[in-house]
Design a protein around this motif. Structure first.
Motif: not given
Length: 545
Positions: A460-484
């Motif tokens: 019953h869900g509505k379609p949902a798509q997201t593109h993503w890409e990594v900008i930077e990796r840190r100690a235990h975290q990841t900085l990303v861009y999301f393109y909905p």
């Protein structure tokens, strides 16, 4: 009192909370965390029951993760301890020695529910026996065969009439006038034969229907009796399933939900804990609930993580159970935008772009009216129309497009609907991603039992798509861009946190991850066509994560 457990650790230096936990949004008190840790240690080592939480890859049994709850309480001797509870059933049972019992045990052998359930099962057996009776099945087959034969013969006769009509039409061209009467008589006889054939088969069809009706009437009568008994049983259950509060006032499920409670209401850990406490004159001090086991396919649930009580099932029940108990402030009633300012980053006579701070509503809420809409309405008093073209979650910061007239609003919304508007979000994820980029495609719908949370639902869900890409990796975290690609509620938050998505929640996501100083999600860039000049505009405002 076997369910009252004394802390194993030294708690002498820990101050009691001044107010009880607000169950729908909280940071667990230190005592609740300690009680939860002791419960988790038990779950890791216990041999009292067998339940597949999905933590043991060797098990081939059905995986069922479970919500557990702890309630810190004071007894009559002013001794501090805690209670344990689980949601629903555990290892196919409502009862386990160290856990408080369910409020109303439908599985108890001598309960009215089990007695009535036995009667309902007898109805099921009678219906099943009739539906598998050889004579009933033969009657169904006879009716179907009669229908098919009737259709074949009537269709054949109609085809005969059609062909005869064409032949007679050709003969009429060459035959003398006196011979035409014979052709007319032939046509009438064929029509009479069709009428008699139709009447014949209607008679046989009705006979077959009547034969079958002897059985269907019995079956339908049994089903109606079963339905009525089931409805009566349900209403009796709703009346008997009642919850205590500190004043020893009982209120039933039927009263709380006006006769129509959702499935599973009252089976969560929180109502069980509070009911047991009030029934045994224990004073509630603090409460917390956590998930144990593998995440379900639809919801976002992380092993050992604390979660608030659900709104759909628990909120109405807890409103009664926590009556007159001083609680922590309801954060949803607090204006988090107070003292914060909107930044206008672009403006002309037709539209504007606002940089919204985190924890700031886009439009007025049920309890807080301060919002981007309210502020912009004051900022542009001559503007008309809905003003706010699109929304951001309250916790998300970034760019919001404002239209200064209804015509401009309609144009910009049309661009959103046609997916001509491009948006880029900056997000800091609570973990390291292995891949550098990808696409998430998970359909979403609202969790009816726990609004405003969203769940993944392929039915019953509505379609949902997201593109993503990594900008930077840190100690235990990841900085990303999301393109909905789509713009569903909480889309980026669920796509990040869900185990079928990135399985790495956004830092500070208090719904699908772990609370921090803020949700690290920012609508950084937007591209659209100006409704008047038709120029493509790209506006970018960064954020530091």
């Amino acid at each position: 009192m076997t369910h009252f457990i004394v802390f194993k650790q030294n708690i002498s230096g820990i101050a009691l909370p001044e107010k009880f936990t607000f169950p729908f949004y909280y940071e667990p008190h230190e005592l609740s965390v300690m009680a939860a840790n002791e419960l988790q240690n038990y779950l890791e080592t216990q041999t009292d029951f067998e339940h597949n939480f999905g933590l043991d890859n060797d098990s081939d049994r059905l995986v069922i993760g479970k919500m557990f709850g702890v309630l810190v309480v004071l007894n009559n001797e002013v001794k501090l301890g805690y209670l344990w509870a689980f949601s629903g059933k555990l290892a196919e049972s409502n009862h386990h020695p160290l856990f408080v019992p369910t409020v109303f045990d439908m599985l108890e052998e001598n309960s009215f529910f089990k007695r009535e359930e036995t009667i309902l099962n007898q109805y099921n057996q009678k219906i099943e026996k009739l539906e598998n009776d050889a004579e009933y099945l033969a009657a169904i087959q006879h009716l179907e065969q009669t229908k098919q034969q009737a259709e074949r013969e009537i269709r054949a006769q109609k085809e005969t009439i059609k062909i005869g009509k064409k032949i007679r039409a050709e003969k009429r061209k060459s035959l003398p006038e006196e011979a035409l009467e014979l052709l007319n008589k032939e046509s009438q006889e064929e029509g009479i034969l069709l009428k008699k054939m139709t009447q014949y088969w209607q008679h046989h069809l009705q006979a077959a229907i009547n034969s079958l009706a002897i059985y269907t009437h019995k079956i339908n009568q049994l089903k109606e009796e079963r339905r009525q008994k089931s409805a009566t049983l349900q209403q009796q259950l709703f009346a008997e399933y009642a919850f205590l509060n500190q004043h020893q006032e009982l209120k039933s499920l039927g009263e709380i939900f006006n006769g129509n409670p959702p499935a599973g209401a009252g089976e969560c850990a929180a109502p069980k804990l509070l009911h047991y406490a009030f029934h045994n004159n224990l004073k509630p001090i603090a409460m917390a609930e956590f998930w144990w086991g593998q995440s379900p396919k639809s919801e976002v649930r992380k092993h050992k993580q604390f979660y608030p009580a659900c709104t759909g099932k628990c909120e109405p029940i807890l409103a009664h159970m926590l009556k007159d108990i001083p609680m922590d402030d309801n954060p949803f009633a607090v204006n988090a935008a107070e003292g914060k300012e909107l930044e206008v980053v672009f403006e002309d006579e037709y539209l504007a772009l606002i940089n919204k701070p985190a924890e700031f509503l886009s439009v007025p809420g049920k309890q807080v009216t301060d919002s981007v809409f309210a502020r912009v309405k004051k900022l542009y008093p001559n503007a008309s129309g809905p003003l706010v073209v699109h929304r951001l979650d309250m916790s998300t910061s970034g760019l919001i497009l404002i239209a200064k007239s209804s015509e401009i609003h309609k144009n910009l919304q049309s661009q959103f609907i046609k997916r001509k508007v491009k948006k880029r979000y900056l997000a800091l994820l609570d973990g390291l991603l292995k891949e550098d980029k990808g696409v998430i495609d998970l359909p979403l719908r609202v969790d009816l039992d726990n609004r405003p949370n969203q769940i993944v639902c392929y039915d019953h869900g509505k379609p949902a798509q997201t593109h993503w890409e990594v900008i930077e990796r840190r100690a235990h975290q990841t900085l990303v861009y999301f393109y909905p690609i789509t713009g569903r509620t909480h889309q980026l938050r669920v796509h990040a946190a869900h185990n079928l998505g990135l399985n790495t929640p956004i830092v500070g996501d208090d719904l699908y991850g772990t609370k921090a100083n803020r949700l690290h999600l920012h609508a950084e860039s937007i591209t659209f066509n100006h409704p008047i000049s038709k120029d493509s505009l790209t506006i970018t405002v960064g954020a530091k994560f």
